[in-house]
Motif scaffolding. Structure first.
Motif, PDB file in Angstrom:
ATOM      1  N   GLU A  31       0.825  -1.199   0.000  1.00 19.19           N
ATOM      2  CA  GLU A  31       0.000   0.000   0.000  1.00 19.19           C
ATOM      3  C   GLU A  31       0.863   1.254   0.000  1.00 19.19           C
ATOM      4  OE1 GLU A  31      -2.466  -0.311   3.448  1.00 19.19           O
ATOM      5  OE2 GLU A  31      -3.908  -1.647   2.486  1.00 19.19           O
ATOM      6  N   PHE A  33       0.306   5.902   0.343  1.00 17.15           N
ATOM      7  CA  PHE A  33      -0.595   7.008   0.632  1.00 17.15           C
ATOM      8  C   PHE A  33       0.003   8.294   0.068  1.00 17.15           C
ATOM      9  CE2 PHE A  33      -0.931   3.770   3.876  1.00 17.15           C
ATOM     10  CZ  PHE A  33      -2.301   3.575   3.995  1.00 17.15           C
ATOM     11  N   ASN A 140      -2.387   2.858  -4.103  1.00 14.58           N
ATOM     12  CA  ASN A 140      -2.057   4.088  -3.389  1.00 14.58           C
ATOM     13  C   ASN A 140      -3.332   4.891  -3.154  1.00 14.58           C
ATOM     14  OD1 ASN A 140      -1.226   7.089  -3.213  1.00 14.58           O
ATOM     15  ND2 ASN A 140       0.718   6.014  -2.970  1.00 14.58           N
ATOM     16  N   PHE A 141      -3.551   5.295  -1.904  1.00 15.88           N
ATOM     17  CA  PHE A 141      -4.735   6.073  -1.539  1.00 15.88           C
ATOM     18  C   PHE A 141      -4.359   7.552  -1.614  1.00 15.88           C
ATOM     19  CE2 PHE A 141      -4.789   1.938   0.405  1.00 15.88           C
ATOM     20  CZ  PHE A 141      -6.086   1.481   0.177  1.00 15.88           C
TER      21      PHE A 141
END
Length: 351
Positions: A31, A33, A140-141
């Motif tokens: 992940e 961000f 990716n947020f």
């Protein structure tokens, strides 16, 4: 102590590559961000990435001793994350790194700063971290904050782009007009080619015919290349531009009384048009303003070209009218210098 985690953990990742495969194996589904804040003349980007995944990705492209180098991290990010402000590509500089624990996993926290000439009206992010090399399942947020608005999206292998804002017609036209002016004034090969044509110009009408032929030709190929109808390798185009300078310079040296024909300007203008299109290829043109961008950019080139001609030709005409013998060598000598530049450019670009 917290700030020391980043280099220590990166060194640990470097050493882990010497362990057996089972010890250094990593899981996918990593992940990330992204938080991007647009300010008046800058962008702040806080990027958080799974530290282990970042280590594996960097090991694919860099020497292990360079793994803790901020420049290596910065280069990797800039090559995998493209930010376009009002169609123009900008690059970030790493200003700070840290490590943060998220869901009991270490994450690299990388703060990047991007400089802009003015506050952008539109921002586009193209995200490719890990997706094509170490982890296709990476997600990716991302969040972008601009002018009180916020845009959010999960960036994945299938969906890699996030954008916010809209460029106005006037801003777009102004931007590409200025870009065209800058391109012609910093495109020394194009300037030398135009000056070489002027050496063989006999009258104002002759100049107009040469400039018109050159303008029509490069406008045609500029449009064809911009709309991706015809595409030529950049090395071939840049080498051919150098050859056009060499050819016209040789004519000016060995046949000083020659009168350059419009077909010559038109033929080489076709090649120069592909060269002009090169800078647009590096940008992300807004499809809503594609025609405006192209016309404005071409208009900027023409204005710059007219300024060069209006400044250079009176000087050339004055030199030709002087009767002093040393003056007679000015134009041939200049042509030799232009020939030398053309030869150097051709060798650099072709080989």
């Amino acid at each position: 102590m917290k700030k020391l985690w980043f280099p220590i953990l990166l060194i640990f990742l470097s050493l882990s590559s010497f362990l057996p495969p089972s010890a250094s194996a990593h899981t996918n589904n990593s992940e990330g961000f992204s938080t991007i804040e647009v300010k008046e003349k800058s962008l702040d980007y806080e990027l958080k990435l799974d530290l282990e995944e970042l280590g594996h990705a960097l090991n694919k492209e860099t020497d292990q001793k360079q793994l803790i180098d901020h420049k290596v991290v910065q280069q990797y990010i800039n090559s995998h994350i493209k930010l376009y402000t009002d169609s123009e590509l900008i690059e970030g500089s790493v200003v700070k790194t840290d490590v943060e624990m998220i869901k009991e996993r270490p994450f690299a926290v990388i703060n990047l700063a991007y400089k802009t000439e003015h506050k952008p009206e539109k921002l586009v992010v193209q995200y490719n971290m890990f997706l094509d090399d170490s982890d296709p399942s990476h997600a990716n947020f991302a969040t972008i904050k601009m002018d009180g608005k916020q845009q959010e999206k999960i960036l994945t292998f299938e969906s890699r782009e996030l954008e916010i804002g809209e460029v106005s017609f006037l801003q777009n036209a102004k931007q590409f007009l200025v870009l065209g002016l800058e391109h012609i004034f910093t495109g020394y090969d194009h300037i030398l080619f135009v000056i070489s044509l002027l050496f063989g110009a006999k009258t104002i009408r002759h100049i107009l015919s040469l400039v018109t032929a050159f303008t029509i030709a490069h406008s045609i190929t500029l449009a064809l290349a911009t709309f991706d109808i015809i595409h030529l390798p950049s090395r071939f185009v840049e080498s051919a531009i150098a050859l056009s300078i060499i050819y016209v310079a040789l004519i000016n040296i060995f046949n000083q009384d020659s009168k350059h024909q419009p077909w010559l300007a038109f033929g080489f203008g076709l090649i120069h048009g592909f060269g002009f299109a090169g800078i647009l290829a590096e940008m992300r043109l807004d499809t809503n303003h594609m025609v405006t961008s192209l016309v404005s950019f071409n208009l900027g080139i023409e204005i710059g070209q007219l300024i060069i001609v209006s400044l250079a030709y009176p000087l050339i005409l004055w030199i030709k009218k002087l009767t002093l013998k040393p003056i007679k060598w000015v134009i041939p000598g200049t042509s030799v210098a232009i020939l030398a530049f053309g030869l150097v450019w051709f060798i650099e670009r072709a080989f």
